[in-house]
Design an enzyme around this catalytic site. Structure first.
Site, PDB file in Angstrom:
ATOM      1  N   ARG A   1       1.477   8.846 -16.806  1.00 63.10           N
ATOM      2  CA  ARG A   1       0.750  10.062 -17.182  1.00 63.10           C
ATOM      3  C   ARG A   1       1.665  11.270 -17.290  1.00 63.10           C
ATOM      4  NH1 ARG A   1      -4.639   8.534 -15.086  1.00 63.10           N
ATOM      5  NH2 ARG A   1      -6.160  10.167 -15.445  1.00 63.10           N
TER       6      ARG A   1
ATOM      7  N   ARG B   1     -21.303  10.010 -18.053  1.00 63.34           N
ATOM      8  CA  ARG B   1     -20.965   8.712 -17.459  1.00 63.34           C
ATOM      9  C   ARG B   1     -21.262   8.646 -15.970  1.00 63.34           C
ATOM     10  NH1 ARG B   1     -14.354   7.964 -17.559  1.00 63.34           N
ATOM     11  NH2 ARG B   1     -13.912   9.434 -15.883  1.00 63.34           N
TER      12      ARG B   1
ATOM     13  N   ARG C   1     -18.808  10.585 -10.830  1.00 62.89           N
ATOM     14  CA  ARG C   1     -17.533  10.781 -10.136  1.00 62.89           C
ATOM     15  C   ARG C   1     -17.388  12.260  -9.822  1.00 62.89           C
ATOM     16  NH1 ARG C   1     -12.812   7.768 -13.437  1.00 62.89           N
ATOM     17  NH2 ARG C   1     -11.794   9.716 -12.876  1.00 62.89           N
TER      18      ARG C   1
HETATM   19  P1  AMP Z   1      -8.531   8.103 -13.858  1.00 62.21           P
HETATM   20  O1  AMP Z   1      -9.538   7.207 -13.242  1.00 62.21           O
HETATM   21  O2  AMP Z   1      -7.443   7.370 -14.586  1.00 62.21           O
HETATM   22  O3  AMP Z   1      -9.136   9.205 -14.684  1.00 62.21           O
HETATM   23  O4  AMP Z   1      -7.777   8.834 -12.630  1.00 62.21           O
HETATM   24  C1  AMP Z   1      -8.493   9.652 -11.722  1.00 62.21           C
HETATM   25  C2  AMP Z   1      -7.542  10.600 -11.025  1.00 62.21           C
HETATM   26  O5  AMP Z   1      -6.570   9.858 -10.272  1.00 62.21           O
HETATM   27  C3  AMP Z   1      -6.708  11.489 -11.936  1.00 62.21           C
HETATM   28  O6  AMP Z   1      -7.409  12.646 -12.370  1.00 62.21           O
HETATM   29  C4  AMP Z   1      -5.537  11.831 -11.019  1.00 62.21           C
HETATM   30  O7  AMP Z   1      -5.910  12.789 -10.035  1.00 62.21           O
HETATM   31  C5  AMP Z   1      -5.304  10.502 -10.299  1.00 62.21           C
HETATM   32  N1  AMP Z   1      -4.362   9.636 -11.065  1.00 62.21           N
HETATM   33  C6  AMP Z   1      -4.646   8.446 -11.668  1.00 62.21           C
HETATM   34  N2  AMP Z   1      -3.554   7.940 -12.269  1.00 62.21           N
HETATM   35  C7  AMP Z   1      -2.551   8.833 -12.052  1.00 62.21           C
HETATM   36  C8  AMP Z   1      -1.194   8.895 -12.458  1.00 62.21           C
HETATM   37  N3  AMP Z   1      -0.622   7.937 -13.217  1.00 62.21           N
HETATM   38  N4  AMP Z   1      -0.473   9.980 -12.056  1.00 62.21           N
HETATM   39  C9  AMP Z   1      -1.008  10.939 -11.294  1.00 62.21           C
HETATM   40  N5  AMP Z   1      -2.297  10.969 -10.895  1.00 62.21           N
HETATM   41  C10 AMP Z   1      -3.072   9.910 -11.275  1.00 62.21           C
END
Ligand code: AMP
Length: 215
Positions: free
Chosen positions: A88, A127, A160
């Site tokens: 990311r 969602r 969420r």
């Molecule tokens: P997601 O489910 O992929 O939207 O991730 C939810 C949250 O987890 C994000 O908004 C970040 O706070 C954290 N997160 C997930 N993947 C990463 C990553 N690769 N780098 C940093 N934070 C992450």
């Protein structure tokens, strides 16, 4: 097959990663799911990550690269994997390249899922996710009251915390600043495939497979 699914929050990475995982018989590695599990289990990582996730910020690159290092070395990734939500940031992409070189592995495709920002905001507001099996359910706001039980496993459907409107805007801002440049990083490697993710789930899956067949 080793894939990276790339795109903004709410574009459908998780949904498509689960479908591809079933069809290609390789595991989905969602860093968001791994962090949410750590939060649910109240581990040291979970305690550190909770406030960062709830604020829509990014967990530090060192922590994330450490998590991915452990997962990619594990038995379950021997036949391949689908990365969902990682890398990311540019340092994460560089860290992944180094790690893959150390392990003697190569990514086959980086699939960038693309939709308009207004559609992302609409999808994130609509969602719910199951607190037991994690399935994402899309609802129209006025139907919320009727949809509280997961049709797959009977678990409870919840919003969420980080899908609240103000946090969504923060996540989109961080996406533009820190994550969007990762797409250019992979464009230069020649691995990038862009797929329009505006259509139905089935259409997007079909277009992902089509993009992988056309080099
Ligand atoms: P997601 O489910 O992929 O939207 O991730 C939810 C949250 O987890 C994000 O908004 C970040 O706070 C954290 N997160 C997930 N993947 C990463 C990553 N690769 N780098 C940093 N934070 C992450």
């Amino acid at each position: 097959m080793r894939l990276i699914l790339f795109g903004p929050p709410g574009v459908g990475k998780g949904t498509q990663a689960k479908i591809l995982s079933g069809k290609l018989k390789i595991p989905q590695i969602s860093t968001g799911d791994l962090l949410r599990e750590a939060v649910a289990q109240n581990t040291e990582l979970g305690v550190q990550a909770k406030s960062i996730i709830d604020a829509g910020q990014l967990v530090s690159d060192n922590i994330m690269i450490g998590i991915i290092r452990d997962v990619l070395k594990s038995e379950k990734c021997k036949t391949g994997f689908i990365l969902d939500g990682f890398p990311r940031t540019i340092p994460q992409a560089e860290g992944l390249s180094l790690l893959l070189a150390q392990l003697g592995l190569k990514i086959d495709y980086v699939i960038s899922l693309e939709v308009d920002e207004s559609e992302i905001i609409r999808r994130l507001g609509n969602r719910l996710s199951c607190n037991r099996c994690g399935k994402i359910h899309n609802i129209e706001p006025d139907k919320t009251a009727y949809l509280s039980i997961c049709s797959v496993c009977g678990g409870e459907l919840l919003y969420r915390d980080d899908d609240k409107p103000e946090t969504v805007l923060k996540r989109l801002q961080i996406y533009v600043q820190s994550t969007a440049p990762v797409k250019e990083f992979y464009r230069k490697t020649g691995l990038l495939k862009t797929v329009n993710a505006q259509g139905s789930i089935e259409e997007v899956t079909r277009d992902i497979f089509a993009s992988m067949n056309h080099k």
